[in-house]
Scaffold this active site. Structure first.
Site, PDB file in Angstrom:
ATOM      1  N   ARG A 105       0.808  -1.219   0.000  1.00 31.58           N
ATOM      2  CA  ARG A 105       0.000   0.000   0.000  1.00 31.58           C
ATOM      3  C   ARG A 105       0.847   1.278   0.000  1.00 31.58           C
ATOM      4  NH1 ARG A 105      -5.240  -1.809   1.709  1.00 31.58           N
ATOM      5  NH2 ARG A 105      -5.158  -3.866   2.670  1.00 31.58           N
ATOM      6  N   ASP A 150       8.582  -6.435   2.835  1.00 29.77           N
ATOM      7  CA  ASP A 150       7.952  -7.233   1.783  1.00 29.77           C
ATOM      8  C   ASP A 150       7.496  -6.331   0.636  1.00 29.77           C
ATOM      9  OD1 ASP A 150       6.787  -9.943   1.029  1.00 29.77           O
ATOM     10  OD2 ASP A 150       5.000  -8.701   0.900  1.00 29.77           O
ATOM     11  N   TYR A 180       3.261  -4.238  -7.045  1.00 28.40           N
ATOM     12  CA  TYR A 180       2.635  -3.320  -6.088  1.00 28.40           C
ATOM     13  C   TYR A 180       2.623  -1.894  -6.640  1.00 28.40           C
ATOM     14  CZ  TYR A 180       2.639  -7.043  -2.564  1.00 28.40           C
ATOM     15  OH  TYR A 180       2.416  -8.211  -1.875  1.00 28.40           O
ATOM     16  N   ARG A 197       2.079 -15.901  -7.543  1.00 24.88           N
ATOM     17  CA  ARG A 197       0.845 -16.719  -7.640  1.00 24.88           C
ATOM     18  C   ARG A 197       1.171 -17.969  -8.428  1.00 24.88           C
ATOM     19  NH1 ARG A 197      -3.936 -14.990  -5.065  1.00 24.88           N
ATOM     20  NH2 ARG A 197      -3.486 -12.861  -4.399  1.00 24.88           N
ATOM     21  N   SER A 219       4.254 -17.885  -3.142  1.00 24.83           N
ATOM     22  CA  SER A 219       3.142 -17.211  -2.477  1.00 24.83           C
ATOM     23  C   SER A 219       1.843 -17.741  -3.067  1.00 24.83           C
ATOM     24  CB  SER A 219       3.261 -15.695  -2.691  1.00 24.83           C
ATOM     25  OG  SER A 219       2.211 -15.029  -2.033  1.00 24.83           O
ATOM     26  N   SER A 272      -1.986  -9.858   4.774  1.00 21.29           N
ATOM     27  CA  SER A 272      -3.219  -9.260   5.321  1.00 21.29           C
ATOM     28  C   SER A 272      -3.572  -9.856   6.683  1.00 21.29           C
ATOM     29  CB  SER A 272      -4.388  -9.409   4.330  1.00 21.29           C
ATOM     30  OG  SER A 272      -4.151  -8.651   3.166  1.00 21.29           O
ATOM     31  N   THR A 299      -0.026  -1.490   7.327  1.00 23.45           N
ATOM     32  CA  THR A 299      -0.513  -0.121   7.542  1.00 23.45           C
ATOM     33  C   THR A 299       0.458   0.936   7.012  1.00 23.45           C
ATOM     34  OG1 THR A 299      -1.203   1.490   9.219  1.00 23.45           O
ATOM     35  CG2 THR A 299       0.491  -0.076   9.889  1.00 23.45           C
ATOM     36  N   ARG A 308       0.717   3.386  14.036  1.00 26.12           N
ATOM     37  CA  ARG A 308       0.374   1.959  14.084  1.00 26.12           C
ATOM     38  C   ARG A 308       1.619   1.091  13.894  1.00 26.12           C
ATOM     39  NH1 ARG A 308      -5.304   2.466  10.647  1.00 26.12           N
ATOM     40  NH2 ARG A 308      -6.592   2.916  12.470  1.00 26.12           N
TER      41      ARG A 308
HETATM   42  N1  LIG Z   1       1.447 -12.410  -1.411  1.00 24.65           N
HETATM   43  C1  LIG Z   1       0.281 -11.866  -1.666  1.00 24.65           C
HETATM   44  O1  LIG Z   1      -0.473 -12.301  -2.553  1.00 24.65           O
HETATM   45  C2  LIG Z   1      -0.136 -10.681  -0.855  1.00 24.65           C
HETATM   46  C3  LIG Z   1      -1.467 -10.191  -0.923  1.00 24.65           C
HETATM   47  C4  LIG Z   1      -1.797  -9.088  -0.132  1.00 24.65           C
HETATM   48  C5  LIG Z   1      -0.847  -8.504   0.702  1.00 24.65           C
HETATM   49  N2  LIG Z   1       0.442  -8.999   0.725  1.00 24.65           N
HETATM   50  C6  LIG Z   1       1.467  -8.418   1.625  1.00 24.65           C
HETATM   51  O2  LIG Z   1       0.916  -8.310   2.911  1.00 24.65           O
HETATM   52  C7  LIG Z   1       1.075  -6.979   3.370  1.00 24.65           C
HETATM   53  C8  LIG Z   1      -0.014  -6.634   4.320  1.00 24.65           C
HETATM   54  O3  LIG Z   1      -1.280  -6.666   3.670  1.00 24.65           O
HETATM   55  P1  LIG Z   1      -2.409  -5.673   4.153  1.00 24.65           P
HETATM   56  O4  LIG Z   1      -1.971  -4.281   3.966  1.00 24.65           O
HETATM   57  O5  LIG Z   1      -3.695  -6.101   3.555  1.00 24.65           O
HETATM   58  O6  LIG Z   1      -2.351  -6.017   5.733  1.00 24.65           O
HETATM   59  P2  LIG Z   1      -3.194  -5.666   7.001  1.00 24.65           P
HETATM   60  O7  LIG Z   1      -2.192  -5.284   8.037  1.00 24.65           O
HETATM   61  O8  LIG Z   1      -4.128  -6.792   7.257  1.00 24.65           O
HETATM   62  O9  LIG Z   1      -4.091  -4.415   6.619  1.00 24.65           O
HETATM   63  C9  LIG Z   1      -3.579  -3.123   6.563  1.00 24.65           C
HETATM   64  C10 LIG Z   1      -4.749  -2.211   6.310  1.00 24.65           C
HETATM   65  O10 LIG Z   1      -5.568  -2.194   7.468  1.00 24.65           O
HETATM   66  C11 LIG Z   1      -5.832  -0.858   7.825  1.00 24.65           C
HETATM   67  N3  LIG Z   1      -6.051  -0.769   9.276  1.00 24.65           N
HETATM   68  C12 LIG Z   1      -7.203  -0.400   9.861  1.00 24.65           C
HETATM   69  N4  LIG Z   1      -7.091  -0.436  11.180  1.00 24.65           N
HETATM   70  C13 LIG Z   1      -5.845  -0.808  11.469  1.00 24.65           C
HETATM   71  C14 LIG Z   1      -5.137  -1.004  12.681  1.00 24.65           C
HETATM   72  N5  LIG Z   1      -5.687  -0.817  13.871  1.00 24.65           N
HETATM   73  N6  LIG Z   1      -3.866  -1.399  12.599  1.00 24.65           N
HETATM   74  C15 LIG Z   1      -3.283  -1.604  11.411  1.00 24.65           C
HETATM   75  N7  LIG Z   1      -3.911  -1.436  10.213  1.00 24.65           N
HETATM   76  C16 LIG Z   1      -5.183  -1.033  10.244  1.00 24.65           C
HETATM   77  C17 LIG Z   1      -4.625  -0.080   7.335  1.00 24.65           C
HETATM   78  O11 LIG Z   1      -5.008   1.257   7.170  1.00 24.65           O
HETATM   79  P3  LIG Z   1      -3.946   2.454   7.340  1.00 24.65           P
HETATM   80  O12 LIG Z   1      -2.887   2.256   6.320  1.00 24.65           O
HETATM   81  O13 LIG Z   1      -4.805   3.652   7.081  1.00 24.65           O
HETATM   82  O14 LIG Z   1      -3.427   2.414   8.749  1.00 24.65           O
HETATM   83  C18 LIG Z   1      -4.330  -0.786   6.020  1.00 24.65           C
HETATM   84  O15 LIG Z   1      -5.171  -0.280   4.988  1.00 24.65           O
HETATM   85  C19 LIG Z   1       1.134  -6.147   2.099  1.00 24.65           C
HETATM   86  O16 LIG Z   1       1.772  -4.898   2.283  1.00 24.65           O
HETATM   87  C20 LIG Z   1       1.931  -7.034   1.200  1.00 24.65           C
HETATM   88  O17 LIG Z   1       3.311  -6.881   1.495  1.00 24.65           O
HETATM   89  C21 LIG Z   1       0.797 -10.073  -0.024  1.00 24.65           C
END
Ligand SMILES: NC(=O)c1ccc[n+]([C@@H]2O[C@H](COP(=O)([O-])OP(=O)(O)OC[C@H]3O[C@@H](n4cnc5c(N)ncnc54)[C@H](OP(=O)(O)O)[C@@H]3O)[C@@H](O)[C@H]2O)c1
Length: 296
Positions: free
Chosen positions: A21, A49, A54, A130, A159, A211, A261, A266
């Site tokens: 993100r 990561d 991205y 993938r 992955s 996530s 995030t 955070r």
């Molecule tokens: N291999 C794959 O296929 C794949 C797929 C998806 C992701 N990924 C990896 O996994 C990482 C994490 O994924 P993700 O961003 O979906 O993870 P996540 O940590 O589950 O979600 C982060 C999102 O949650 C929001 N959020 C809301 N409340 C929160 C809180 N209290 N604490 C933290 N975040 C909060 C964040 O908003 P704010 O930013 O506004 O704080 C952000 O938009 C990615 O950056 C990527 O590196 C890999």
């Protein structure tokens, strides 16, 4: 911060910071990216990561701009990146369709792009993003071995692979695959029971959980899991996200959460997850609520 052995000469921090993100942030300046990385480093979080795709093939360059401005920073980090998704954006804007490319030529070209975009001379871990239904495992396996032999990549993983995708690719490789980055959280816990985590656990390997907060859905949800998270968070003096991450890290297989995030406050709180007591009953309390019913 706890560290985890990925290979005999590569360790990762137990918590990983993901940059999917990073391009969504209003501020993508090198100094702001540096502030996020510093917030990680202050807690001993050193593993970043990334993926070529991205930000529509822009996120690696956003990190790269920061690394180029801050000489020596790269050496404090382990960089994970991924390839094989070709989507009609950025450098692939001429693609007629979104597809996966695990050909040797694409892997070699992707490694070069990632090195250039990030301004680094080595990728610590390269993941096939993938599973590719059109994969020639002999060609892909050889290309991945070659990437390691060239010194441009230290370790290889995958992955979103199923165990059979893993064994097919591994059968054609000399290099041992080291991880599978998959979705695992209180909102997506199927990997804990469908064999994906068990497959790695049997091999003594750590899953990387993408996530881990359900992409934020968990923190926005209402109802039972959230109420219990809130109660446990209050008791431990941390935020609810810390409890959700403690739940993941309590799993005996040693899951590495990949946090996403963009909010620096955070990020600063990530390691609060280590303060949360998570015994078997507490773990099942959250799991039961995530399932929506008690276990059979
Ligand atoms: N291999 C794959 O296929 C794949 C797929 C998806 C992701 N990924 C990896 O996994 C990482 C994490 O994924 P993700 O961003 O979906 O993870 P996540 O940590 O589950 O979600 C982060 C999102 O949650 C929001 N959020 C809301 N409340 C929160 C809180 N209290 N604490 C933290 N975040 C909060 C964040 O908003 P704010 O930013 O506004 O704080 C952000 O938009 C990615 O950056 C990527 O590196 C890999």
């Amino acid at each position: 911060m706890e560290r985890v052995n990925i290979t005999s000469d590569l360790t990762f921090s137990r918590i990983v910071y993901g940059m999917w993100r990073v391009g969504d942030d209003a501020d993508t300046s090198p100094s702001h990216v540096r502030a996020k990385i510093d917030a990680c480093l202050e807690q001993g979080i050193t593993t970043i990561d990334q993926a070529d795709i991205y930000g529509g093939y822009t996120a690696e360059a956003i990190l790269g701009a920061c690394l180029k401005e801050n000489k020596g920073l790269r050496d404090q980090l382990e960089i994970v990146t991924k390839c094989d998704i070709v989507a009609p954006a950025g450098r692939y804007s001429n693609a007629r369709v979104k597809y996966y490319d695990t050909s040797a030529a694409h892997i070699a070209k992707s490694v070069e792009y990632s090195l250039t975009e990030m301004g680094v001379d080595r990728i610590d871990l390269l993941l096939i993003h993938r599973p590719d239904p059109f994969m020639n495992h002999h060609e892909t396996g050889r290309a991945l071995d070659d990437a390691v032999k060239s010194g441009k990549v230290r370790a290889i993983g995958v992955s979103n692979f199923k165990p059979w995708d893993w064994t097919l690719l591994q059968s054609a490789m000399e290099t041992k695959l080291v991880t599978n980055q998959i979705e695992i959280s209180l909102t997506a816990h199927h990997a804990l029971t469908n064999g994906d985590v068990a497959f790695l656990q049997e091999r003594g390997l750590h899953a990387m959980a993408w996530s881990p907060l359900g992409g934020g859905d968990l923190m926005r949800s209402t109802g039972e899991p959230r109420a219990t998270l809130s109660r446990m968070a209050m008791a431990a003096g941390v935020d609810e996200a810390a409890v959700a991450i403690a739940w993941l890290m309590a799993h005996p297989s040693g899951i590495l959460p990949v946090m996403g995030t963009n909010t620096i406050s955070r990020i600063e709180d990530f390691s609060n997850a280590f303060k949360v007591p998570m015994d078997r009953e507490a773990w099942f309390e959250l799991y039961t609520q995530a399932l929506g019913h008690e276990v059979a």
